[in-house]
Enzyme design. Structure first.
Site, PDB file in Angstrom:
ATOM      1  CE1 TYR A  57      -3.368  -2.650  -0.131  1.00  0.00           C
ATOM      2  CE2 TYR A  57      -3.827  -2.319   2.191  1.00  0.00           C
ATOM      3  CZ  TYR A  57      -4.096  -2.957   0.990  1.00  0.00           C
ATOM      4  OH  TYR A  57      -5.096  -3.903   0.931  1.00  0.00           O
ATOM      5  CG  LEU A 228     -17.806   2.119   3.763  1.00  0.00           C
ATOM      6  CD1 LEU A 228     -16.900   3.242   4.264  1.00  0.00           C
ATOM      7  CD2 LEU A 228     -19.224   2.318   4.279  1.00  0.00           C
ATOM      8  CB  ALA A 229     -19.983   0.093  -2.532  1.00  0.00           C
ATOM      9  N   GLY A 231     -18.471   4.549  -1.628  1.00  0.00           N
ATOM     10  CA  GLY A 231     -19.457   5.619  -1.442  1.00  0.00           C
ATOM     11  C   GLY A 231     -20.583   5.601  -2.463  1.00  0.00           C
TER      12      GLY A 231
HETATM   13  N1  LIG Z   1      -7.331  -7.740  -0.093  1.00  0.00           N
HETATM   14  C1  LIG Z   1      -7.340  -6.945  -1.130  1.00  0.00           C
HETATM   15  O1  LIG Z   1      -7.033  -7.344  -2.269  1.00  0.00           O
HETATM   16  C2  LIG Z   1      -7.754  -5.511  -0.953  1.00  0.00           C
HETATM   17  C3  LIG Z   1      -7.976  -4.684  -2.059  1.00  0.00           C
HETATM   18  C4  LIG Z   1      -8.364  -3.371  -1.852  1.00  0.00           C
HETATM   19  C5  LIG Z   1      -8.525  -2.886  -0.532  1.00  0.00           C
HETATM   20  N2  LIG Z   1      -8.277  -3.708   0.520  1.00  0.00           N
HETATM   21  C6  LIG Z   1      -8.450  -3.236   1.923  1.00  0.00           C
HETATM   22  O2  LIG Z   1      -9.800  -2.841   2.110  1.00  0.00           O
HETATM   23  C7  LIG Z   1      -9.862  -1.478   2.554  1.00  0.00           C
HETATM   24  C8  LIG Z   1     -11.115  -0.835   2.008  1.00  0.00           C
HETATM   25  O3  LIG Z   1     -11.147  -0.925   0.601  1.00  0.00           O
HETATM   26  P1  LIG Z   1     -11.463   0.291  -0.359  1.00  0.00           P
HETATM   27  O4  LIG Z   1     -10.750   1.494   0.094  1.00  0.00           O
HETATM   28  O5  LIG Z   1     -11.263  -0.204  -1.735  1.00  0.00           O
HETATM   29  O6  LIG Z   1     -13.027   0.431  -0.142  1.00  0.00           O
HETATM   30  P2  LIG Z   1     -14.106   1.440   0.433  1.00  0.00           P
HETATM   31  O7  LIG Z   1     -13.967   1.608   1.887  1.00  0.00           O
HETATM   32  O8  LIG Z   1     -15.378   0.930  -0.104  1.00  0.00           O
HETATM   33  O9  LIG Z   1     -13.821   2.812  -0.346  1.00  0.00           O
HETATM   34  C9  LIG Z   1     -13.119   3.850   0.187  1.00  0.00           C
HETATM   35  C10 LIG Z   1     -12.724   4.782  -0.936  1.00  0.00           C
HETATM   36  O10 LIG Z   1     -13.905   5.373  -1.497  1.00  0.00           O
HETATM   37  C11 LIG Z   1     -13.839   6.809  -1.357  1.00  0.00           C
HETATM   38  N3  LIG Z   1     -15.159   7.368  -1.062  1.00  0.00           N
HETATM   39  C12 LIG Z   1     -15.777   8.335  -1.781  1.00  0.00           C
HETATM   40  N4  LIG Z   1     -16.950   8.652  -1.257  1.00  0.00           N
HETATM   41  C13 LIG Z   1     -17.126   7.877  -0.183  1.00  0.00           C
HETATM   42  C14 LIG Z   1     -18.161   7.734   0.778  1.00  0.00           C
HETATM   43  N5  LIG Z   1     -19.274   8.489   0.732  1.00  0.00           N
HETATM   44  N6  LIG Z   1     -18.015   6.812   1.742  1.00  0.00           N
HETATM   45  C15 LIG Z   1     -16.904   6.030   1.787  1.00  0.00           C
HETATM   46  N7  LIG Z   1     -15.875   6.138   0.908  1.00  0.00           N
HETATM   47  C16 LIG Z   1     -15.985   7.056  -0.060  1.00  0.00           C
HETATM   48  C17 LIG Z   1     -12.865   7.022  -0.210  1.00  0.00           C
HETATM   49  O11 LIG Z   1     -12.323   8.325  -0.308  1.00  0.00           O
HETATM   50  P3  LIG Z   1     -12.079   9.184   1.050  1.00  0.00           P
HETATM   51  O12 LIG Z   1     -10.896   8.588   1.707  1.00  0.00           O
HETATM   52  O13 LIG Z   1     -11.841  10.562   0.539  1.00  0.00           O
HETATM   53  O14 LIG Z   1     -13.340   9.074   1.859  1.00  0.00           O
HETATM   54  C18 LIG Z   1     -11.845   5.917  -0.446  1.00  0.00           C
HETATM   55  O15 LIG Z   1     -10.968   6.269  -1.491  1.00  0.00           O
HETATM   56  C19 LIG Z   1      -8.539  -0.862   2.104  1.00  0.00           C
HETATM   57  O16 LIG Z   1      -8.145   0.241   2.892  1.00  0.00           O
HETATM   58  C20 LIG Z   1      -7.594  -2.038   2.288  1.00  0.00           C
HETATM   59  O17 LIG Z   1      -7.218  -2.134   3.657  1.00  0.00           O
HETATM   60  C21 LIG Z   1      -7.906  -4.999   0.339  1.00  0.00           C
END
Ligand SMILES: NC(=O)c1ccc[n+]([C@@H]2O[C@H](COP(=O)([O-])OP(=O)(O)OC[C@H]3O[C@@H](n4cnc5c(N)ncnc54)[C@H](OP(=O)(O)O)[C@@H]3O)[C@@H](O)[C@H]2O)c1
Length: 314
Positions: A57, A228-229, A231
């Protein structure tokens, strides 16, 4: 309102992929540390005590800024569960990215993560993605050695199918305890796979058959990345599913973020969402996903599912 009774099941983790600055090798600075501190503080305020990382990361900077936060907060390391992953190599020297679960690579990556995180032990190590060239016996020997050295307490996998987990587990005495997959109200193939059996719609589902049930049967905790998809359901004006999420949130006295996470947590597999937003207000909006048992009736859960898929179930 009912308080969550079983905190071992479905309790969210905070995902640290958004911390540490850009996706490049430029060094992180004080603003990146302050950004990480605010996110960690919001997560702790929300009742989250488990943190998810990966060696890749932000090119190691997510772990490094987290290590800075830990070094500034006396006693914090002992209060949290620290999870990281290895197995992906980012593109380097003109070569494309690849997966690498060879024993010496795993051992080296663990040493590097421990140094960046400024800790002596990882609570959980996940193998980030399957490496088709890897030898499960060699992986198992490496994991066992890391455990015996006291460097890693528990192991799991990510983005793996039931047969891949079973093959690795056959060589490993220690139990694999986690499988982290992309799962959300938007990414629904983990649940659609089970109900679209023998329908033409099922042909388009890429999820490995039976993986959810395998994990449930073997005590492997499912963690949902992208929970959280991004957002997608935060705007009530944007989609019918967004509108329903907002209505349910108002009716239950909670936030839309919580409703989106409750939809995952309501499944009997005890899915633990990994929350990736870095904005403190959005992290705090997830409080009821930690503090309350999911309050979605059978009917409400299906209504949300149907609204998100935009078509009735078969
Ligand atoms: N195992 C794997 O292969 C894998 C892959 C990807 C991720 N992960 C892990 O899973 C965690 C979460 O995944 P993710 O970041 O892809 O998913 P997420 O929590 O669904 O999405 C967060 C992203 O969406 C943006 N966003 C925009 N509007 C939003 C809203 N209203 N509410 C929430 N988020 C909003 C956030 O920006 P802001 O920060 O500006 O809110 C952030 O960039 C990562 O941090 C990581 O630890 C694992």
């Amino acid at each position: 309102m009912s308080a969550r009774t079983n905190t071992a099941d479905g309790t969210p983790l905070y995902g640290c992929m958004g911390l540490g600055g850009g996706w490049d090798t430029t060094p992180y600075g004080p603003a990146d540390i302050a950004h990480a501190e605010a996110a960690v503080e919001a997560a702790l305020d929300t009742g989250i005590t488990a943190f998810d990382h990966a060696d890749i990361y932000r090119y190691g900077k997510s772990e490094a800024v987290f290590g800075e936060v830990l070094s500034r907060a006396a006693g914090l390391r002992e209060r949290i569960t620290l999870q990281t992953k290895c197995g992906i190599r980012l593109p380097e020297d003109g070569r494309p990215g690849l997966y690498d679960l060879r024993g010496p690579t795993i051992a080296r990556r663990v040493e590097e993560s421990l140094a960046r995180l400024r800790t002596d032990v990882l609570d959980v190590l996940l193998l980030h993605r399957p490496d088709p060239l890897a030898d499960p016996a060699e992986i198992a020997a490496t994991l066992t050695s890391l455990h015996r050295q006291g460097l890693v307490r528990r192991f799991g996998v990510s983005n793996m199918s039931a047969p891949q987990i079973a093959r690795l587990q056959a060589h490993l005495e220690l139990p694999l305890t986690v499988n982290q997959l992309e799962m959300s109200l938007h990414r629904r193939d983990w649940v659609e796979e089970g109900v679209l059996v023998n329908t033409s719609a099922g042909a388009g589902v890429g999820y490995p058959a039976g993986t959810t049930e395998y994990c449930l049967a073997h005590g492997i905790r499912l963690q949902a990345w992208g929970a959280l998809a991004g957002g997608r359901f935060a705007d009530p004006e944007a989609t019918p599913a967004g509108r329903l999420v907002a209505e349910l949130a108002a009716r239950k006295g909670t936030s839309p973020e919580t409703v989106v996470l409750w939809w995952l947590q309501r499944h009997p597999a005890g899915i633990a969402p990994v929350i990736g937003t870095t904005r403190p207000a959005r992290i705090r909006a997830c409080r009821d996903a930690v503090a309350r048992t999911p309050e979605l009736s059978h009917e409400e859960w299906y209504e949300l599912w149907t609204a998100a898929r935009g078509a009735p179930l078969p």
